[in-house]
Design an enzyme around this catalytic site. Structure first.
Site, PDB file in Angstrom:
ATOM      1  N   LYS A  86      -6.364   3.715   8.549  1.00  0.00           N
ATOM      2  CA  LYS A  86      -5.666   4.967   8.097  1.00  0.00           C
ATOM      3  C   LYS A  86      -6.034   6.227   8.159  1.00  0.00           C
ATOM      4  O   LYS A  86      -5.512   7.212   8.421  1.00  0.00           O
ATOM      5  CB  LYS A  86      -5.144   4.367   6.499  1.00  0.00           C
ATOM      6  CG  LYS A  86      -4.259   3.221   6.553  1.00  0.00           C
ATOM      7  CD  LYS A  86      -4.035   2.892   5.197  1.00  0.00           C
ATOM      8  CE  LYS A  86      -3.251   1.591   5.013  1.00  0.00           C
ATOM      9  NZ  LYS A  86      -3.197   1.028   3.685  1.00  0.00           N
ATOM     10  N   SER A 115       0.954  -1.388   0.149  1.00  0.00           N
ATOM     11  CA  SER A 115       0.019   0.013  -0.035  1.00  0.00           C
ATOM     12  C   SER A 115       0.850   1.265  -0.131  1.00  0.00           C
ATOM     13  O   SER A 115       0.202   2.285  -0.024  1.00  0.00           O
ATOM     14  CB  SER A 115      -0.883   0.053   0.964  1.00  0.00           C
ATOM     15  OG  SER A 115      -0.381   0.361   2.164  1.00  0.00           O
TER      16      SER A 115
END
Ligand SMILES: Nc1ncnc2c1ncn2[C@@H]1O[C@H](COP(=O)(O)OP(=O)(O)O)[C@@H](O)[C@H]1O
Ligand SMILES: [Mg+2]
Length: 801
Positions: A727, A684
């Site tokens: 996140k 990611s």
């Protein structure tokens, strides 16, 4: 009157006589005895009148009351009556002194008593040669004899050994020996002193042998007795100890008691048979042997495991919902899913459904939710931490053939639960590892498999145990380390972490009151303002959950408790942002980790790690060189690959970004990612690395208030990633205003709390070009004003994280 004739001619006289039972009187001997027979008393009376001389001789058979002449030894002793005393019972006690041997030639019965015609046997006094040596030997033997036999007086011995005449010595010793009558009589009949001494010497030697053997035997007997006594003492002591410990003092009752317990344990047929068989074995063992201890332990385990005990399950879903709400703030979706899960479990009566698994960073309430479920359903709660469990035997036990073996954790926990239907929390299943000793997850799979777990076999118990009534719940920080087979059995519920307002509420409603109570304080002692809570969250913790927050509250209250003890119960303090540092010290974190300025070659990524969402700053430095790519910061393979992918993309699009196409021949590139923030969702960080790289090569700065996450393909496509909520929470926490996400993650936004979405701009992108458009500051554009993070207090200079 008859005088004692010293001449060697035969001296014959007529004397009254008394036959003696069991006594032989020797010359020179003083002896007391009691006379009771009428004839004997008459003889005595006669003697007392006629010069006190009397003939005493033993009868053959002591039991005869009226022995005939033939039944009396003819060789006896002529005695002098020293004393006589009539006793109240009509008997007479006499003391006589032996004078000389005499042989009865004729017995006459006259006036109701016996008279004898006695021939005096003169003493032999002439010393034969060697008699002195013989005397010395006999004396020595006699001394030993006296020492060994405890029934002679020391005086008697002394008197004996002072005797110088061999005949007298022989007689004195003979009179002191403990011998049967016949033996004594034999000695009496040996007239020659030397011969008598020789005989006595032989007898003493034999006697000494006997005594010595006796003594040895006695020694042994004594030792044995001592040992027996010691054992007796120890046994008594042991009984006392056992009694003290509440055990029955008696072996039988131990066995009986065990039998009773076995019967009451309501074991499976298999287990009960096994237990009774073991009991039989135990009964045959010495109670204190190691073997018996092993056997007893085993029985204790069999008895202690909850075979039948159950708590009554509560099925009221509304009550369940209420308990979940009472125990936990927020987590609406999670609680909803738990209630659904409970409902399904009830409907599908045979609960072969999946295992509930809470996944999320530390301190988000996984363990505490499981406890609540136990409360909801009225089950006991046990927790087994699988962190660090590497060995199958830890789960399933060791075989009993190992010394010191015991059951595995599953059975131990079942014993602890005490019921066969507890909520059983398998905490941190992702931390379980495997090594050469076998795979614990295989054992765990069996435990969790409803097809198998009704017949779970622990190696130690060695009988099947039914785990099918157990409500298993698992927890994990991350899913990707869980073996696939186990993963497949889990129904995962994610707990991504809390927003700041949620944390404030949790602290106010749950953590603070709980801590007040556990510190023995009352709400009157201390208050914690909301601002102070917020400050604690921002400046003293950095986490997805509330574990450290709880810890900080606890250390605050410890200080308060101390004051209450010192100053009295009336002590009260209000904790405000102003006095917070008095309790918690210097803040550990700056309010924000945003860069001060927009930097070239530095992009902010977002990572999802075991401890929740994190920001992931990525730095790229260029050095003159030949196009080497260096990556530092303990990067995993996946991350290295995505760095290379980013690199390839940049080279293919160099011109577009105003980068000299041959850059890779003139510079070395160094990509650094801070250690410890390695994303668990793999690639990611792709777009972040590409952005930092392009920024470094193009010399265009990256906006410091933008954070991003997304995988990149070689053609620059942006692919979706995991952990969106975590996140976004992390980005929000540190004051990011814009987050770039892959478009395909749009669906995840549904789960994000409203207040977060309101304070963040989320940009959904499909290609890296879009990322760069948002993140890079164009060459002409002025640097934007430094953006303040949302409502954060001032940061003291010099404080860094
Ligand atoms: N939503 C919540 N509401 C109330 N208390 C919570 C909540 N989440 C966590 N807690 C509390 O925070 C502490 C840490 O939670 P815990 O269950 O140990 O976390 P985990 O098992 O996920 O690491 C516990 O005291 C727990 O009760
Ligand atoms: Mg936990």
């Amino acid at each position: 009157m008859f005088g004692r004739d010293k001449e060697k001619t035969d001296v014959i006289e007529t004397l009254p006589m008394v036959p003696l039972r069991d006594v032989v009187v020797f010359p020179h001997m003083m002896i007391p005895f009691v006379i009771g027979r009428a004839s004997s008393i008459k003889a005595l009376d006669y003697a007392l009148v006629k010069g006190k001389r009397i003939f005493l001789s033993a009868q053959h058979d002591a039991t005869k009351d009226n022995p005939s002449a033939e039944e009396i030894f003819s060789l006896g002793t002529i005695c002098n009556i020293v004393q006589s005393l009539k006793l109240p019972d009509g008997n007479v006690k006499v003391l006589v002194e032996g004078l000389d041997r005499g042989r009865a030639l004729e017995f006459k019965e006259e006036q109701g008593f016996l008279k004898v015609v006695v021939k005096l046997i003169p003493r032999q006094t002439e010393a034969a040669s060697g008699v002195e040596a013989l005397m010395a030997k006999v004396i020595a033997l006699f001394e030993q004899y006296v020492k060994l036999s405890n029934n002679l007086h020391y005086d008697a011995m002394l008197a004996a050994v002072r005797v110088e005449d061999p005949g007298k010595l022989a007689d004195t010793i003979a009179s002191h020996l403990v011998l049967p009558v016949e033996e004594k009589q034999n000695l009496l009949e040996i007239v020659a002193p030397q011969e008598r001494l020789t005989r006595i010497s032989a007898m003493l030697e034999a006697e000494l042998d006997k005594l010595q053997v006796d003594k040895r035997i006695q020694g042994r007997v004594k030792k044995q007795m001592e040992r027996a006594q010691k054992e007796y003492y120890l046994n008594e002591k042991m009984k006392a100890i056992q009694k003290e410990l509440g055990r029955k003092d008696d072996r039988l009752s131990e066995i009986d008691e065990l039998r009773k317990k076995i019967e009451q344990a309501r074991m499976s047929k298999e287990a009960e048979d096994k237990a009774l068989q073991e009991l039989k074995r135990l009964e045959a063992m010495p109670p204190m042997s190691a073997e018996a201890t092993v056997s007893r332990n085993y029985l204790d385990w069999l008895i202690a495991v909850p075979w039948a005990r159950k708590t009554r399950e509560r099925k009221d879903l509304q009550a369940a919902e209420k308990i979940l709400n009472d125990d936990h703030y927020g987590l609406e979706k999670v609680k909803e899913r738990i209630v659904e899960f409970l409902a399904v479990r009830q409907l599908v009566n045979n609960p072969k459904g999946p295992i509930l698994c809470f996944v999320g960073p530390p301190g988000v309430g996984k363990t505490s939710l499981a406890k609540s479920i136990a409360r909801c359903t009225n089950r006991k709660f046990v927790r087994l931490s699988l962190g660090g469990v590497r060995d199958e035997a830890e789960v399933r036990g060791h075989r009993r053939t190992y010394i010191g073996a015991f059951p595995g954790q599953i059975i131990q926990m079942m014993k602890k639960a005490g019921t066969r239907n507890p909520v059983f929390l398998l905490d941190e299943v992702d931390k379980m590892s495997m090594d050469f000793r076998g795979d614990p997850s295989a054992a765990l799979l069996e435990v969790l498999d409803p097809e198998q777990n009704h017949s779970f076999t622990d190696h130690y118990l060695d009988v099947e145990f039914d785990l099918s009534a157990v409500f298993f719940i698992a927890t994990a920080n991350v899913l990707h380390t869980i073996p696939q087979a186990l993963h497949d059995r889990l129904e995962v519920i994610r707990l991504p972490g809390y927003t700041e307002p949620e944390k404030v509420e949790i602290a106010k409603r749950h953590l603070f009151p709980k801590q007040i109570q556990s510190h023995g304080l009352s709400p009157a002692n201390v208050s914690f303002s909301e601002d102070a809570l917020r400050e604690t969250i921002r400046r003293y913790t950095r986490e997805a959950g509330v574990r450290n927050l709880e810890r900080e509250l606890s250390s605050t209250l410890r200080k308060v408790a101390r004051k209450v003890v010192l100053d009295g119960k009336a002590f009260r303090v209000e904790i405000e942002p102003g006095n917070l540092s008095e309790f918690l010290g210097i803040p550990r974190y700056r309010a924000s980790r945003l860069e001060e300025r927009n930097e070239i070659g530095m992009a902010t990524g977002l990572a999802w790690t075991e401890v929740g969402g994190e920001i992931l700053p990525i730095e790229v430095t260029l050095m003159p060189g030949k196009g080497a790519l260096t990556l530092t910061g303990k990067l995993g393979d996946v991350m290295q690959e995505s760095a290379r992918a980013a690199m390839s993309f940049v080279r293919s699009r160099a011109e577009e970004y105003g980068i000299e196409p041959s850059f890779n021949r003139r510079v070395d590139i160094h990509i650094h990612v801070p250690e410890g923030a390695i994303p668990k969702d793999g690639p990611s960080a792709g777009i972040t690395m590409a952005t930092a790289l392009i920024s470094a090569l193009s010399k265009l700065p990256v906006r410091r208030d933008v954070a991003m996450t997304g995988e990149i393909t070689l053609r620059g496509k942006v692919l979706p990633i995991g952990g969106v909520k975590e996140k976004l929470l992390a980005a929000h926490r540190i004051g990011i205003t814009t987050v770039i996400l892959p478009r395909e993650n749009e669906k995840d936004l549904a789960d994000i709390p409203k207040n977060i979405l309101e304070s963040l701009t989320v940009e959904l992108v499909e290609h890296i070009d879009e990322v760069l458009k948002i993140a890079l500051v164009p060459r002409s554009a002025p640097q934007p004003e430094a953006v303040a993070p949302p409502d954060l207090g001032p940061v003291q200079e010099g404080m860094t994280h």
